[in-house]
Each structure stands twice: as C-alpha cells, then as structure tokens.
Design a protein around this motif. Structure first.
Motif, short mmCIF file in Angstrom:
data_model
loop_
_atom_site.label_atom_id
_atom_site.label_comp_id
_atom_site.label_asym_id
_atom_site.label_seq_id
_atom_site.Cartn_x
_atom_site.Cartn_y
_atom_site.Cartn_z
N GLY A 87 -3.11 7.80 5.04
CA GLY A 87 -4.22 8.47 5.71
C GLY A 87 -5.50 7.68 5.57
N TYR A 88 -5.64 7.09 4.38
CA TYR A 88 -6.87 6.36 4.13
C TYR A 88 -6.87 5.02 4.88
CZ TYR A 88 -10.60 4.01 1.78
OH TYR A 88 -11.73 3.31 1.52
N TYR A 89 -5.70 4.39 4.92
CA TYR A 89 -5.62 3.08 5.55
C TYR A 89 -5.25 3.15 7.02
CZ TYR A 89 -6.29 0.10 1.54
OH TYR A 89 -6.84 -0.57 0.51
N ILE A 140 0.86 -1.18 0.00
CA ILE A 140 0.00 0.00 0.00
C ILE A 140 0.90 1.24 0.00
CG2 ILE A 140 -1.73 1.29 1.29
CD1 ILE A 140 -2.61 -1.48 2.43
N LYS A 156 -6.36 4.20 9.76
CA LYS A 156 -7.26 3.80 10.83
C LYS A 156 -7.21 2.29 11.10
CE LYS A 156 -10.97 4.08 7.47
NZ LYS A 156 -12.05 4.88 6.99
N TYR A 157 -6.91 1.52 10.03
CA TYR A 157 -6.91 0.08 10.22
C TYR A 157 -5.72 -0.38 11.06
CZ TYR A 157 -10.34 0.50 6.62
OH TYR A 157 -11.42 0.87 5.92
N TYR A 158 -4.63 0.39 10.95
CA TYR A 158 -3.47 0.00 11.75
C TYR A 158 -3.78 0.11 13.23
CZ TYR A 158 -0.72 0.39 7.52
OH TYR A 158 -0.20 0.24 6.28
N SER A 193 -1.40 6.73 0.59
CA SER A 193 -2.74 6.36 1.02
C SER A 193 -2.77 5.98 2.50
CB SER A 193 -3.24 5.20 0.18
OG SER A 193 -2.36 4.11 0.31
#
Lengths: 224, 223
Positions: A213-215, A207, A217-219, A211
């Motif tokens: 910032g977009y992903y 990834i 939150k999942y971390y 991106s």
C-alpha cells in the motif's frame, strides 16, 4: 533454476511489472550517453543482487534487445546456478588463459539472452578484473550486444565492484529492504564515485507484501 | 512521515504490541488476584455535636451549627491522636504499636457537615471492623475527657467488610492494559527509529541524492 524467475514464470505479476519499470528507468536514466554496460552490485551479501540481475536481463531480452549477463563475482559466482549452467569454463579462462571470448558466450533458451559464467575461481580476482584484457573483453562483447549486465561482488566487502564500475557505463545498487544499512549505502556510493564510476540509482529489493500500500503508488506512476 | 507510514509501522509490529500488552495485563491480573494480599476497609461515621437542647435548655442556633462544623476538623485531628490510638490498643488488647494502628486509620470530615468519617484498613476484615468501632468509642471517651463534654455521637456500627478494598483486579488490569499499549507503541517507534536500514524511497533519495530506479516486491523463489 531459470524457470523460477518471476519475470518468466509470471509475467503479469506485480514483481514482473516492477522489473519492466526498472528496465524503463535504466533506459531513460542516461539519455545522452549510450548506456551499454551496467554493473549491478550491493553493499553486502544476500541482498538478492543476482536474482534482480537475472530478472532484469530476462526483461531486457523480452524487449528485443540482445543482452549478455557477465558473472564477474569470481569469489562467489551464482549466475551459472541461476541459469543451470556448468561453470568449468568462463571469463577467468579468457582473462588468465588464451581462451577466446566468443567461446565463453553461452546462449540460453530465452531469445536474445546470453550468459558468460565466471569460470574457475582465480587466486587474484581483483587483479584479473584490472587487466587490460578485461577491458578488451568488455569492448569485444560490447560490439556483439546491445547491453551488458555485470554481476559484481558487494562493494563494501571487496574492491572488485569499484574496478568494474570504472569499466562500465553505470552502476546500480541493489538494496534489500530492512537489510541494507543507510550508512553502508553512503559508503558504497562514495567508493564508486571516488574511482570515477557513475551510480545510476538504487533498486530497493524484497519489499514485503504488507508495505505494498505504501509503495503501490510507485508501481503505477513510476519514478524518475 | 505520513500518517499512513505510522500505521504501517504499527501494523508491521502488531504482534509485539499485542504481546507486550497481554504480558502487562496478565501480570497485573496475577499480581492482583494471587500475589498482593487483600486489604479490607471498614467505615464508621460519627456526628460531632450535642443534643438539640444543651445544658441550659436553650435551642441550638445557627452559630452552634457553624461551630460544630468547624469542630469536625478539630475532632478529625483528635481521632488520629496517639491518645485515642493508645486507648484502642488497650481496650482491644492489640498486639501492635500505637503507630501501627494510626497508620491504618484515615479520618475525613464530610464536607460542610457535622459528620466525621473514620476508615480503618487491615488485612484482617474483622480486625478492621473492631478497630473502627473501638476507635469511635475511644474518640467519644477521650473527647469527653479532654473537653469535659461529650460532643461525639455514634451514628452506626462499623460493618464487617465482605470484599477487599484493594487490590481492585479489574481496575489494575485496565490500567496495565493501557500502560502496556503505550509502552509497546513507544517501543515500536523506538525500534523503528533505531533501525538504520533502508525502508523507503525517501530514505535513499534524501541520504544519497540518488534516484530509486526500481522497487521490487519480495518474491519467494522457492514457490
């Protein structure tokens, strides 16, 4: 080389954290069954499958579990390169010849992490993987280790991954961001499920930084 | 899709957007400055009406004013007639057809006034001025001929245009700039739409019904 693995080189990095999340997700993806052997594959070549595997193996080993990484990609073996090992002797010697399994298990300089390299490329990889011997070898290795990670060739290229998925407890797809095609992934999933393999989930790899910032939150919150 | 996602898509291909917008703007600038031949416009105004006192010495009343305002429309048609244009061609000894002269001419009444505005466009500024002046004179003569009365008064002379009426390079470039932005943004979303590779967690979960168990950022092995 092994020292280039992000999980070893920079254990505090976001990537290393991502692998720890992956480890946790795999541990909890199957609560009932004892998840022992996992096939890691992808839809096509070059999706970073082997790198993900090596990092995952290191991360699992760091948690104190004894883990062995088996290179079952007889057609294009890469695990030995990642760990800087010779590949003159390996799994194919056990399957096709009378070499003992434990003779092929190579310890690495990381505690709890062991490797079985592929060995010389055989003319009939799929047939070798389908033998009873292969099943026996996996059982034998399973006695010795807490977890087995199996590196398989891409699902859509050859049938090897399908065969391996039936021998293992679960299959994980590595899908490279912006490279793995959606339709290809659907076909890969169908191929595995058709032979009765169990797909645990998908790892989205590579990834891009932008991106995050977009992903991001999942971390921090993780996903199922 | 969320707004954040749209912004990310745009940000990812910002270079494409900038490139296309620049190409549009520069092309428009080059065309405006170097390729398109400049066209000059010369204006002249005429007043339709007659002197305060008519032939009988009577003062103008409101009805006359109203009538002349109506007549301005009639005269505007007359100004674009073949007869007037013929007159212009003959008087100026132009080497062009009557139709060609007519196509250069725009005649517009000025709202509810007695003014009639005649514009002539030409690639040659002097020609535009000459035709404008002659057209007004010819209109005066022809109308006197037709109506038997001279109702056309020349207010001023057409001037030699100093700057081209068209193209307007800055306006063209501004328009091209916005068209460039719209086209490139459209293209970016089209590319994104056509792209059938895995991009988001939702892609996988919706399509496959499989959980995403790991999201690994790009790591450069060779570092």
């Amino acid at each position: 080389m092994l020292k280039n693995l992000i999980s070893l080189k920079n254990p505090k990095s976001q990537a290393a954290e991502a692998f720890r999340t992956l480890r946790t997700n795999i541990q909890f993806s199957s609560l009932d069954d004892d998840l022992k052997s996992i096939v890691v594959t992808s839809t096509g070549p070059g999706e970073g499958k082997s790198t993900v595997m090596a990092n995952l193996a290191v991360t699992i080993a760091q948690s104190g579990k004894r883990v062995v990484l088996i290179d079952c990609d007889f057609r294009k073996p890469t695990v030995h390169k990642k760990f800087g090992l010779p590949n003159s002797q390996g799994l194919t010697n056990v399957l096709a010849q009378d070499k003992k399994t434990h003779e092929c298990i190579i310890s690495t300089n990381i505690p709890n992490l062991y490797v079985i390299t592929s060995g010389p490329t055989p003319p009939n990889p799929a047939e070798l993987l389908g033998t009873k011997k292969m099943k026996a070898v996996l059982n034998e290795v399973g006695q010795m280790f807490d977890m087995i990670l199996i590196d398989a060739p891409p699902v859509l290229a050859v049938t090897d991954a399908q065969i391996l998925s039936t021998l293992a407890n679960g299959t994980v797809f590595v899908a490279s961001y912006g490279q793995a095609e959606k339709y290809g992934l659907v076909k890969a999933k169908e191929a595995i499920e058709k032979v009765g393999g169990k797909v645990l989930g998908v790892v989205i790899n590579k990834i891009p930084e932008q991106s995050k910032g977009y992903y991001g939150k999942y971390y921090y919150y993780g996903s199922s | 899709m969320e707004l954040q996602e749209y912004l990310f898509i745009l940000r990812k291909r910002i270079s494409l957007i900038v490139l296309i917008t620049l190409i549009f703007t520069i092309t428009s600038g080059v065309l405006s400055y170097f390729v398109i031949k400049p066209v000059y416009k010369s204006d002249i105004s005429v007043i339709i009406g007659k002197s305060d006192k008519d032939d009988n010495g009577q003062k103008q009343n409101l009805n006359d004013v109203m009538m002349y305002q109506q007549m301005v429309k009639t005269y505007s048609v007359l100004a674009k007639s073949r007869k007037v244009a013929d007159e212009v061609v003959n008087k100026l000894d132009l080497k062009m057809s009557t139709g060609a002269v007519l196509s250069m001419v725009t005649v517009a009444p000025q709202g509810n006034t007695e003014f009639l505005n005649i514009s002539v466009k030409s690639k040659d500024p002097e020609q535009a001025m000459k035709i404008a002046n002659q057209l007004a004179k010819s209109l005066k003569e022809v109308s006197a001929d037709v109506y038997g009365r001279d109702n056309v008064k020349l207010l001023d002379e057409a001037l030699l245009p100093t700057s081209p009426d068209s193209p307007k390079p800055l306006l063209n470039m501004a328009i091209a700039f916005f068209i460039g932005i719209m086209v490139s943004v459209g293209l970016v979303f089209l590319i994104e739409y056509m792209d059938n590779t895995i991009k988001t967690q939702e892609d996988v979960e919706k399509l496959l019904g499989l959980p995403v168990i790991g999201t690994i950022p790009y790591v450069d092995d060779k570092e």
